[in-house]
Motif scaffolding. Sequence first.
Motif, PDB file in Angstrom:
ATOM      1  N   ALA A  40       0.841  -1.184   0.000  1.00  0.00           N
ATOM      2  CA  ALA A  40       0.000   0.000   0.000  1.00  0.00           C
ATOM      3  C   ALA A  40       0.882   1.243   0.000  1.00  0.00           C
ATOM      4  N   PRO A  41       0.379   2.369  -0.498  1.00  0.00           N
ATOM      5  CA  PRO A  41       1.189   3.595  -0.533  1.00  0.00           C
ATOM      6  C   PRO A  41       1.719   3.966   0.846  1.00  0.00           C
ATOM      7  N   PRO A  87     -11.405  -2.774   3.603  1.00  0.00           N
ATOM      8  CA  PRO A  87     -10.645  -1.616   3.110  1.00  0.00           C
ATOM      9  C   PRO A  87      -9.148  -1.736   3.379  1.00  0.00           C
ATOM     10  N   GLU A  88      -8.772  -2.395   4.456  1.00  0.00           N
ATOM     11  CA  GLU A  88      -7.365  -2.589   4.776  1.00  0.00           C
ATOM     12  C   GLU A  88      -6.635  -3.458   3.765  1.00  0.00           C
ATOM     13  N   ASP A  89      -7.369  -4.171   2.910  1.00  0.00           N
ATOM     14  CA  ASP A  89      -6.760  -4.999   1.877  1.00  0.00           C
ATOM     15  C   ASP A  89      -6.357  -4.193   0.645  1.00  0.00           C
ATOM     16  N   THR A  90      -6.715  -2.928   0.596  1.00  0.00           N
ATOM     17  CA  THR A  90      -6.381  -2.087  -0.551  1.00  0.00           C
ATOM     18  C   THR A  90      -4.874  -1.977  -0.713  1.00  0.00           C
ATOM     19  N   ALA A  91      -4.373  -2.341  -1.892  1.00  0.00           N
ATOM     20  CA  ALA A  91      -2.937  -2.346  -2.155  1.00  0.00           C
ATOM     21  C   ALA A  91      -2.692  -2.785  -3.592  1.00  0.00           C
ATOM     22  N   VAL A  92      -1.443  -2.653  -4.022  1.00  0.00           N
ATOM     23  CA  VAL A  92      -0.985  -3.294  -5.243  1.00  0.00           C
ATOM     24  C   VAL A  92      -0.527  -4.700  -4.878  1.00  0.00           C
ATOM     25  N   TYR A  93      -1.081  -5.678  -5.553  1.00  0.00           N
ATOM     26  CA  TYR A  93      -0.744  -7.070  -5.287  1.00  0.00           C
ATOM     27  C   TYR A  93       0.248  -7.559  -6.336  1.00  0.00           C
ATOM     28  N   LEU A  94       1.348  -8.160  -5.868  1.00  0.00           N
ATOM     29  CA  LEU A  94       2.426  -8.581  -6.735  1.00  0.00           C
ATOM     30  C   LEU A  94       2.656 -10.075  -6.637  1.00  0.00           C
TER      31      LEU A  94
END
Length: 115
Positions: A40-41, A87-94
Motif C-alpha cells: 500500500a502507498p 478496506p485494509e486490503d487495498t494495495a498493489v498485489y504482486l
Amino acid sequence: QVQLAESGGGLVQAGGSLRLSCVASGITSSIRDMKWYRQAPGKQREFVAKISRPGGTTYADSVKGRFTISRDNAGPSVYLQMNSLKPEDTAVYLCNAWRNGRDFWGQGTQVTVSS
C-alpha cells in the motif's frame, strides 16, 4: 528470464470478492515456490500467501481464512481468491516466483476496497 503478469484487480465494496491471476512466461521450467505480496502507498511490502509443491500453503495472519492461494498442477499460473475483502486490503498485489535461487516479480495489479 521469467516474466510474470498479474490480472484480476479492481474496485469492490467491502465484503466482496476478487480472484487474482498470475501467468508466468519466458523460462518457466524449474519454478518452485510462488507467492503473493502486497504494498500500500507509504507502507512496507508485506507477505500475503505462499504455495509450494506438492501444494502446501502459508498465509499471513491478516488474510488467513479469507484468502486462498492455488496453482495449476502442470501449468505456470498461480491464483489468489480473495473473499470478505476489507478496506485494509487495498494495495498493489504482486506475484513472486522463485527459480534457481532468484526471485522474479510482476508489475502488480491494483486492488481497491471501498468502505
